[in-house]
Design an enzyme around this catalytic site. Structure first.
Site, PDB file in Angstrom:
ATOM      1  N   HIS A 283      40.875  46.994  42.652  1.00  0.00           N
ATOM      2  CA  HIS A 283      40.849  46.988  41.179  1.00  0.00           C
ATOM      3  C   HIS A 283      39.491  46.510  40.676  1.00  0.00           C
ATOM      4  O   HIS A 283      38.963  45.514  41.153  1.00  0.00           O
ATOM      5  CB  HIS A 283      41.932  46.055  40.638  1.00  0.00           C
ATOM      6  CG  HIS A 283      43.310  46.643  40.761  1.00  0.00           C
ATOM      7  ND1 HIS A 283      44.399  46.119  40.120  1.00  0.00           N
ATOM      8  CD2 HIS A 283      43.757  47.724  41.429  1.00  0.00           C
ATOM      9  CE1 HIS A 283      45.468  46.851  40.400  1.00  0.00           C
ATOM     10  NE2 HIS A 283      45.109  47.820  41.203  1.00  0.00           N
TER      11      HIS A 283
ATOM     12  N   TYR B  28      47.951  41.494  31.510  1.00  0.00           N
ATOM     13  CA  TYR B  28      48.393  40.145  31.157  1.00  0.00           C
ATOM     14  C   TYR B  28      48.699  40.184  29.657  1.00  0.00           C
ATOM     15  O   TYR B  28      47.778  40.362  28.850  1.00  0.00           O
ATOM     16  CB  TYR B  28      47.287  39.123  31.417  1.00  0.00           C
ATOM     17  CG  TYR B  28      47.022  38.847  32.892  1.00  0.00           C
ATOM     18  CD1 TYR B  28      46.240  39.707  33.662  1.00  0.00           C
ATOM     19  CD2 TYR B  28      47.547  37.705  33.508  1.00  0.00           C
ATOM     20  CE1 TYR B  28      45.996  39.435  35.009  1.00  0.00           C
ATOM     21  CE2 TYR B  28      47.299  37.428  34.854  1.00  0.00           C
ATOM     22  CZ  TYR B  28      46.528  38.302  35.589  1.00  0.00           C
ATOM     23  OH  TYR B  28      46.290  38.037  36.926  1.00  0.00           O
TER      24      TYR B  28
ATOM     25  N   PRO C 282      50.444  30.393  38.735  1.00  0.00           N
ATOM     26  CA  PRO C 282      49.993  31.685  39.272  1.00  0.00           C
ATOM     27  C   PRO C 282      49.184  32.563  38.309  1.00  0.00           C
ATOM     28  O   PRO C 282      48.670  33.602  38.729  1.00  0.00           O
ATOM     29  CB  PRO C 282      51.307  32.385  39.647  1.00  0.00           C
ATOM     30  CG  PRO C 282      52.350  31.736  38.832  1.00  0.00           C
ATOM     31  CD  PRO C 282      51.906  30.328  38.613  1.00  0.00           C
TER      32      PRO C 282
ATOM     33  N   LYS D 187      45.207  32.397  41.943  1.00  0.00           N
ATOM     34  CA  LYS D 187      44.279  31.633  42.791  1.00  0.00           C
ATOM     35  C   LYS D 187      44.911  30.970  44.014  1.00  0.00           C
ATOM     36  O   LYS D 187      44.200  30.591  44.954  1.00  0.00           O
ATOM     37  CB  LYS D 187      43.595  30.527  41.951  1.00  0.00           C
ATOM     38  CG  LYS D 187      42.599  31.050  40.951  1.00  0.00           C
ATOM     39  CD  LYS D 187      41.310  31.468  41.624  1.00  0.00           C
ATOM     40  CE  LYS D 187      40.473  32.377  40.759  1.00  0.00           C
ATOM     41  NZ  LYS D 187      40.365  33.737  41.223  1.00  0.00           N
TER      42      LYS D 187
END
Ligand code: FAD
Ligand code: PHB
Length: 388
Positions: A68, A197, A288, A292
């Site tokens: 991505h 997101y 989350p 990371k």
């Protein structure tokens, strides 16, 4: 070397030491089946992919992983793409599930014929401040001991390694969040090529994926949410409401997994005591939202592996002594980034309107200012802080 835990941290460390000819025993309290199917993370930084490649366990990752070069932030009914690669000097991220990394590492270990003991539960650590520490473990109804030069505590947040460090030398930092994530695996092609997101009045949602035919999606829920309250129809309804936009809709499919994960930030300092070294979730946890957790675990063992190899080859303890401080610089950067992403994107349950306006202002800033977007991109793809 005794390695407790066959998650990504323990297995990667074992592989790293194998390539340097250092003997290791890995103890894992769960079964192989369990560790290979525990659904968790899926987004890898380039540094993580590079290390797995160097270690010769990334053949399938390169074949099946999805590269991505950007992600989208969604808020105020609009989607904004952040071109990660363009803003980070050419770096990208890769979608490849943690379950698959674990399978690849377990297969490599078995092929090498090296000891990896499943259903072996470490229950006590002794002599950590001496020359030959001891791990006591239970297996097949019996009690056993493993004497070693170094103990690597790669046993996750609920393991025994961290609590074996005396309280008086430890300092902990933590934050609990007033929400959790309900995560699903859906047998449906992802409705977008890249992650989304989404900030919404109904709470946060994330669209991610596992492959071109399998979706991974998350919903912000209450921390005490019971999964029984979420039949499949309710999950899809909520995902449509939070992620949907005019002219775009989510493709549904059978849900094959669902679970609720708590969100917390946690750091325990230092990450070593005597001959015990903590790596991964054993020493620190991030929520989350910044993706990371797994990447930090792999970075820890990269540093720990290098330090052990140096000690083994030259007798010098300099990198081992510097391990905790070196890891913590990156850990704290990731702690801040994960906290920032989390608090920017989740709805506060008490509905504070001032906080909501701050979140929207921050999101608009990231979507419109190249400097702000670059900050997100640099951290998301994996920022390496200077060593001093
Ligand atoms: P772990 O993967 O936890 O491995 C530790 C291993 O040690 C386990 O296999 C455990 O069984 C074993 N163990 C524990 N105690 C003992 C003992 N006494 N003796 C022997 N073995 C022992 N990160 C993301 O980036 N994105 C996500 O979506 C995401 N989702 C997550 C969901 C959940 C429910 C959890 C718990 C974590 C999630 N994470 C996520 C975080 C990420 O998965 C972790 O950061 C990563 O697994 C850390 O790897 P690790 O090897 O340090 O620990
Ligand atoms: C995932 O695919 O599981 C995933 C991706 C990005 C995140 C968290 C989880 O921030």
């Amino acid at each position: 070397m005794g390695i407790i835990g066959a998650g990504p941290a323990g297995l990667t460390l074992a592989r790293l030491l194998e390539t340097a000819g250092i003997e290791t025993v890995v103890l894992e309290n769960r079964s192989r089946e369990y560790v290979e199917h525990r659904q968790r993370a899926g987004l890898l930084e380039q540094g993580t992919v590079d290390l797995l490649t160097e270690l010769g366990v990334a053949e399938r990752l390169h074949r099946e992983g999805l590269v991505h070069t950007g992600l989208s932030l969604q808020f105020d009914g609009e989607r904004h793409r952040i071109p990660l690669t363009e803003l980070s000097g050419g770096k990208h991220v890769t979608i490849y599930a943690q379950t698959e990394i674990v399978k690849d590492l377990v297969a490599a270990r078995q092929e090498s014929g090296l000891p990896l003991l499943f259903e072996a539960e470490a229950y006590a650590l002794e002599g950590l401040d001496g020359e030959r520490p001891l791990i006591r473990y239970r297996r097949e109804g019996g009690e056993h001991e493993l004497e070693c030069d170094i103990v690597a505590g790669c046993d996750g947040f609920h393991g025994i390694a961290r609590p074996s460090i005396p309280d008086q030398v430890v300092r902990t930092f933590s934050r609990e969040y007033p929400y959790a994530w309900l995560g699903i695996i859906a047998q449906a092609p992802p409705s977008n090529d890249e992650l989304i997101y989404a900030h919404s009045a109904r709470g946060f949602a994330l669209l991610s994926m596992r492959s071109p035919s399998v979706g991974r999606l998350y919903l912000q829920v209450r921390p005490d949410e019971r999964i029984e309250e979420w039949p499949d129809e309710r999950i899809w309804e909520e995902l449509h409401a939070r992620l949907g936009l005019p002219g775009w809709s989510l493709v549904e499919g059978p849900i094959t997994e669902k679970g609720v994960a708590p969100m917390r930030s946690f750091v325990s300092e230092p990450l070593s005591f005597g001959r015990l070294y903590l790596a991964g979730d054993a020493g620190h946890i991030v929520p989350p939202t910044g993706a990371k957790g797994l990447n930090l675990a792999i970075n820890d063992v990269r540093l720990l592996g290098e330090a052990i190899v140096r000690w083994h080859e030259s007798g010098s303890r300099d990198l081992l002594d510097a391990y905790s401080a070196a890891c913590l610089r990156r850990v704290w950067r990731a702690e801040h980034f994960s906290w920032w992403m989390t608090t920017m994107l989740h709805k506060l349950p008490d509905g504070d309107p001032f906080d909501e306006q701050l979140q929207l202002s921050q999101l608009r800033y990231v979507a419109s200012s190249e400097a702000a977007a670059r900050t997100l991109a640099e951290n998301y793809v994996g920022y390496e802080p200077p060593t001093r």
